[in-house]
Design an enzyme around this catalytic site. Structure first.
Site, PDB file in Angstrom:
ATOM      1  N   TRP A  35       0.855  -1.185   0.000  1.00  0.00           N
ATOM      2  CA  TRP A  35       0.000   0.000   0.000  1.00  0.00           C
ATOM      3  C   TRP A  35       0.894   1.240   0.000  1.00  0.00           C
ATOM      4  O   TRP A  35       1.837   1.337   0.791  1.00  0.00           O
ATOM      5  CB  TRP A  35      -0.868  -0.008   1.259  1.00  0.00           C
ATOM      6  N   SER A 106       2.952  -6.794   2.090  1.00  0.00           N
ATOM      7  CA  SER A 106       1.927  -6.104   2.865  1.00  0.00           C
ATOM      8  C   SER A 106       0.547  -6.266   2.238  1.00  0.00           C
ATOM      9  O   SER A 106      -0.059  -7.322   2.331  1.00  0.00           O
ATOM     10  CB  SER A 106       2.320  -4.633   3.030  1.00  0.00           C
ATOM     11  N   MET A 107       0.028  -5.254   1.558  1.00  0.00           N
ATOM     12  CA  MET A 107      -1.250  -5.381   0.860  1.00  0.00           C
ATOM     13  C   MET A 107      -1.151  -6.342  -0.320  1.00  0.00           C
ATOM     14  O   MET A 107      -2.125  -7.015  -0.678  1.00  0.00           O
ATOM     15  CB  MET A 107      -1.708  -4.004   0.369  1.00  0.00           C
ATOM     16  N   ASP A 231       8.028  -6.527  13.136  1.00  0.00           N
ATOM     17  CA  ASP A 231       7.071  -5.831  12.276  1.00  0.00           C
ATOM     18  C   ASP A 231       5.934  -5.284  13.133  1.00  0.00           C
ATOM     19  O   ASP A 231       5.158  -6.043  13.708  1.00  0.00           O
ATOM     20  CB  ASP A 231       6.534  -6.812  11.228  1.00  0.00           C
ATOM     21  N   HIS A 259       8.800  -4.099   9.101  1.00  0.00           N
ATOM     22  CA  HIS A 259       7.903  -4.263   7.948  1.00  0.00           C
ATOM     23  C   HIS A 259       8.655  -4.043   6.627  1.00  0.00           C
ATOM     24  O   HIS A 259       8.385  -4.730   5.648  1.00  0.00           O
ATOM     25  CB  HIS A 259       6.738  -3.289   8.075  1.00  0.00           C
TER      26      HIS A 259
END
Length: 279
Positions: A35, A106-107, A231, A259
């Protein structure tokens, strides 16, 4: 129809224009970004893996980087995971990619999961999920350890919609490690600031509402789940829950990694990606 309408851009079925980069030759690795971040964020993985003899493809999600915005097309459903999965399908089909390794951060893993359950596995050999948001972020009666919906709403209305640059400044440090250079952090923030606020809001709402638990159970492809134990964006418990739902998943936990481990732990990640893609 010919989806590549000009060099470096793929046209989707609803008229969006997706910027892509395609380096190297051989079996492809396709990268799906986090994202707010564009394809540039995968530069250090693409460089290493093309040098090792693989083909690497990455594209800017709609409303990110050099891809077209979505604000002028309100009828297309914004940036839900169905729409984004169809965009990934457009990339794979336009470049006729087969035996692909799909890598998401992530996304990105959510888009990959939805692509596989919506479009099938004919073009894909294996999957890598890095710092994944799956299986589900929001708290509910059957997900009591999730994030309160009010937290998502507060971020959307009080931070993203009012002062996204300050939020980036406040949150870049936990994204990386203490020894990350100021220049690298400025580069990451600069990439995120390219994204459309309209798209970021739509995508964040999609993330907050997503529940991939049933879909994960149906994906039998070999899957590598990479996650940092430091994370704070996507807690490492998400990686364990995702792996437990998938029939053929292997966990690789990076000690001390945040992350943004694709930058802070790039050497180890690149080695694992290379070994997995060749396996």
């Amino acid at each position: 129809m010919d989806r590549i309408t000009e060099p470096g851009f793929i046209r989707t079925d609803d008229g969006a224009s997706l910027f892509f980069r395609d380096w190297g030759s051989g079996d492809p690795i396709v990268f799906v970004s986090s994202w707010s971040l564009p394809s540039d964020s995968w530069a250090y993985q693409m460089l290493a893996l093309t040098e090792a003899g693989l083909r690497c493809v990455a594209y800017d999600r709609r409303g990110h980087g050099r891809s077209s915005d979505t604000a002028l097309r309100p009828a297309d459903g914004g940036c839900g995971f169905d729409r984004l999965a169809d965009d990934l399908a457009a990339v794979l089909e336009a470049l006729d990619l087969r035996n692909a390794t799909l890598v998401g951060h992530s996304m990105g893993p959510g888009e990959i999961v939805r692509y596989l359950t919506r479009h099938g596995t004919a073009r894909v050999a294996r999957v890598v999920m890095i710092g994944t948001i799956t299986p589900m972020l929001a708290r509910s009666d059957d997900n009591p350890d999730g994030v309160l919906p009010a937290y998502f709403e507060q971020f959307q209305t009080e931070q993203l919609a009012r002062d996204f640059p300050t939020w980036l400044e406040d949150n870049i440090r936990p994204f990386v490690t203490p020894d990350t250079s100021p220049s690298m952090m400025e580069w990451v923030k600069g990439m995120a600031l390219q994204a459309s606020l309209r798209t970021l809001l739509d995508c964040h709402r999609a993330i907050a509402a997503a529940d991939f638990r049933q879909e994960l159970r149906s994906i039998a492809l070999p899957t590598l789940i990479v996650h940092g134990d430091q994370d704070v964006t996507s807690p490492v418990a998400l990686a364990h829950r995702t792996a437990a739902l998938m029939p053929d998943a292997r966990l690789s936990i990076f000690e001390g990694a945040p992350h943004g481990l694709f930058l802070t732990h790039m050497d180890r990640l690149n080695r694992e990606l290379l070994a997995f893609a060749r396996g």
